[in-house]
Design a protein around this motif. Structure first.
Motif: not given
Length: 785
Positions: A102-104, A70, A86, A122, A99, A97, A84
């Protein structure tokens, strides 16, 4: 469910690994006391987030995207104003990700062996202005390895060799397996080796993969090849590890550990006594279980009564012992031979000498068989000598031959006439005495090599050959003569006592003490006033002038007879004439011209004028010959004139015929046989339309003696004719002999004959036939008018 100690340890390891990954995945940005970052301001704010590495397990097989980690900024108040983004390796394709949060997540299955880590960037943006609120930062996602690759033998399968009879622990070959897993993490790439097939003969080192012998005294002759299966297992060989296998073919190489042995203790062979020298009598072979250089043999005869008669050698290809004959066999002298033969290895291995001697012996008995042999001469060559003056029938020498068989059949002699084509010699069929049959001449043939044949009386097919060399001894039967044809000249300005020629002599004879010749002038030439002779006592003589003043006009050639005597017994002599020409010479004595006619030329015509006249004469002769040739070739066409009256029956032929091959104009058979009676034939090229005035053909045959005399007279005339051509030519004569078979062709005789032919119709043919009508008409007044 009750777990064992090993299973419980594995469970604790997995739980610890999971907790570690979960803690690292939740790493966030830590708060800082810096001011917010503004894109438009000149001042830069301090970074407000700190990164840690993200880890993700490879080979994730779930249906939902795999959570990686995250991203969070302290600027984010949670009101949704920050988004966010990437970028970098695998962004959007592998990694996505959220937005807002912010979790990837990873959307695809990852393989560490394909790519071990990914580098991404990022950034946090203001959602309304789409401007960054934090500077872009870079982070790494590492792929965590799991044991998903088995060990592989990249160089397999293997082949190797090891000498037979090797001691235990002898190294054979080393095998190597590789594991694609991460060697720095866990035991996934730690490999151990074991042997699955090949015990108890071979073993393998677990850590190094070196294969070694496990049993002593492995014999190639019993089994020469082994197939081994080697396993490589990761996870240090623990349960759950992956494994791979390969095959190893081990071949035992030969060593010289087997001595040669003959299959039999004795051999026996029968050979005819007529077998030629160097012929093969027998082949024997000692068996050797070894191969290659270890099976190479050496044979030798160590004992027996045939040591000088036979020898043994080795065949390099088959390693057989070849027994051959060194001398001729004779059944009458010895009927059998016994040989003791030894076979041994060329290169013995000292390590195995304790097994026994590396050699073996056997006995070979050779039985000689009797055959009917041709007669044998007492000597291979009979040298004889005879004088060339010997008389016909004199004895030269004697040859002797006998039948070597026990029957001792009588022998008869003869000379091979292919070696005595001129039949100079004879031989007595019973005694072998050679005599002369012709007079001999050493100068024609100095040595006669003849072959004498000796055949058995009871079996003439058995023929022996003896060779006789008869040397002809020289006698003095050839007189000496000039060594060459001398061309001697004397200059007109020669002085008295001048040497004009040096002569020597040759003699076909060959005296034992060499030639010695004596030169002198003949009695008639001794008192001549022109030349003298001086014997140089070295088989040469010099010709000298006695006066000067030689003139070609007076005498251009002199003939000097010289008497030569040899030193033979009795001596022979000959008279040879030396021709001496008088020549005009230059100041150095070199002859310029020797023709006496040269003095006549200045008084008349010069040489150039004579050559010009001769050229004109030759040119004139050539022109005359061309004209004659062209006139002979000119012919008139054999057709009727268009203006000539068709009724005209007198035809003239200007045809010379086609030579010997023209069989139409003249019957050639009449020349070959005078008795042939030729019937009337008509020419085929031109045939008159009206034919009359024919006469009956008489069958009288002329005497051929008349024609022979006629031809002989003409032949003598042609031989003495100076104008006849210098080559054979065909002469044609119109000679009919005494009394022609055509009788007289005279018109007067025709008128006076009693012919009842009426020629009055000729007056009706016009004025062109008036003369014939007057000549052949019946009226007397027409004849004399």
């Amino acid at each position: 469910m009750k777990l064992g100690k090993v299973e419980f340890c594995h469970f604790l390891q997995l739980v610890a690994l999971f907790l570690c990954f979960s803690g690292m995945s939740q790493a966030e940005l830590s708060k800082s006391g810096s001011k917010p970052y503004f894109q438009s301001g000149r001042s830069r704010t301090k970074r407000s987030w700190v990164w840690n590495q993200f880890f993700v397990l490879e080979e994730y097989m779930g249906s939902d995207p795999l959570y990686v980690g995250k991203l969070h900024s302290d600027v984010d108040k949670g009101d949704g104003s920050i988004k966010y983004i990437l970028s970098g390796e695998g962004a959007s394709s592998i990694f996505i990700i959220d937005e807002n949060t912010g979790d990837i997540h990873a959307t695809k299955r990852l393989d560490r062996e394909e790519q071990a880590y990914y580098t991404l960037r990022a950034q946090a943006l203001d959602r309304l202005t789409n401007k960054p609120v934090e500077p872009e930062s870079e982070f790494v996602i590492k792929i965590q390895d799991i044991n998903d690759n088995e060990p592989k033998f990249l160089d397999g399968p293997y082949t190797a060799g090891v000498p037979e009879m090797s001691p235990v622990g002898t190294s054979v070959v080393q095998v190597t397996a590789t594991d694609a897993d991460d060697p720095t993490y866990g035991n996934s790439a730690r490999v151990v080796y074991s042997i699955l097939q090949g015990q108890p003969y071979f073993s393998v080192e677990p850590k190094t993969g070196v294969i070694k012998t496990a049993l002593p005294n492995m014999d190639r002759e019993a089994k020469d090849q082994y197939l081994l299966v080697i396993q490589a297992k990761d996870m240090v060989g623990q349960n759950g590890g992956l494994s791979g296998t390969t095959s190893v073919t081990v071949t035992l190489t030969d060593v010289n550990d087997n001595p040669p042995r003959f299959p039999r203790r004795s051999y026996q062979y029968n050979v005819p006594e007529s077998l030629p020298v160097a012929s093969i009598v027998a082949r024997i072979k000692a068996a050797d279980a070894d191969i290659g250089a270890n099976a190479e043999m050496e044979y030798k005869i160590v004992d027996g009564d045939g040591l000088g008669i036979f020898k043994i050698s080795v065949d390099k290809d088959t390693q057989e012992g070849i027994i051959t004959i060194q001398k001729d066999l004779d059944f009458e002298a010895k009927t059998s031979y016994t040989l003791r033969i030894e076979a041994a290895n060329k290169d013995a291995d000292p390590r195995f000498l304790s097994l026994g001697p590396f050699s073996d012996t056997t006995t070979v008995k050779i039985i000689v068989e009797d055959v009917d042999e041709p007669p044998v001469f007492s000597s291979p060559l009979y040298p004889m000598e005879v004088s060339e003056a010997t008389q016909i029938g004199n004895i030269i020498g004697t040859v002797a031959a006998h039948d070597p068989d026990s029957s001792n059949s009588p022998v008869r002699y003869s000379i091979d006439r292919n070696t005595d084509l001129e039949r100079y010699f004879n031989i007595d069929a019973n005694s072998g005495v050679i005599t002369t049959a012709k007079s001999l001449d050493r100068e024609t043939n100095a040595v006669h090599n003849i072959t004498v044949l000796a055949m058995e009386s009871q079996n003439p097919s058995q023929v022996g050959r003896g060779y006789v060399a008869i040397t002809i001894l020289d006698i003095n039967d050839n007189p000496p003569e000039f060594a060459m044809d001398y061309e001697t000249t004397v200059c007109e300005n020669a002085q008295p006592g001048q040497v004009i020629q040096k002569i020597s002599a040759v003699d076909k004879d060959e005296p034992s003490n060499g030639h010695q010749f004596y030169f002198s002038l003949t009695t008639d030439a001794t008192n001549n006033h022109n030349f003298s002779l001086k014997d140089n006592k070295d088989n040469t003589a010099s010709i000298l002038t006695r006066r000067n003043g030689f003139r070609r006009q007076e005498q251009s050639v002199y003939y000097l007879p010289i008497f030569i005597v040899d030193s033979g017994s009795p001596s022979l002599s000959s008279t040879n004439t030396l021709t001496i020409r008088v020549c005009d010479c230059d100041a150095d004595g070199v002859a310029q011209t020797c023709n006496a006619e040269a003095y006549v030329l200045p008084a008349g015509l010069s040489t150039g004028a004579l050559i010009a006249i001769l050229a004109c004469v030759l040119t004139l002769l050539v022109l005359i010959l061309l004209i004659i040739t062209m006139r002979r070739r000119k012919k008139e066409p054999l057709i009727f004139d268009e203006e000539r009256d068709i009724r005209e029956n007198i035809v003239r032929y200007d045809d010379e015929g086609g030579g010997e091959e023209d069989t139409e104009a003249f019957d050639m058979a009449a020349l070959r046989n005078l008795h042939v009676i030729r019937d009337t034939k008509t020419r085929r090229d031109v045939t008159p339309e009206i034919q009359f005035l024919s006469r009956p053909t008489f069958k009288s045959i002329p005497d051929n003696v008349i024609f022979r005399e006629f031809i002989w007279e003409r032949l003598k005339e042609a031989d003495v004719d100076p104008c006849a051509p210098p080559y054979d030519s065909l002469q044609t004569y119109a000679f009919e002999g005494n009394g022609s078979v055509a009788e007289s062709l005279s018109s007067l005789e025709s008128v006076s004959s009693n012919s009842d032919q009426n020629y009055d119709y000729l007056s009706d043919w016009g004025p062109r036939f008036k003369r014939l009508a007057d000549m052949y008409g019946t009226g007397q007044e027409s004849l004399y008018s």
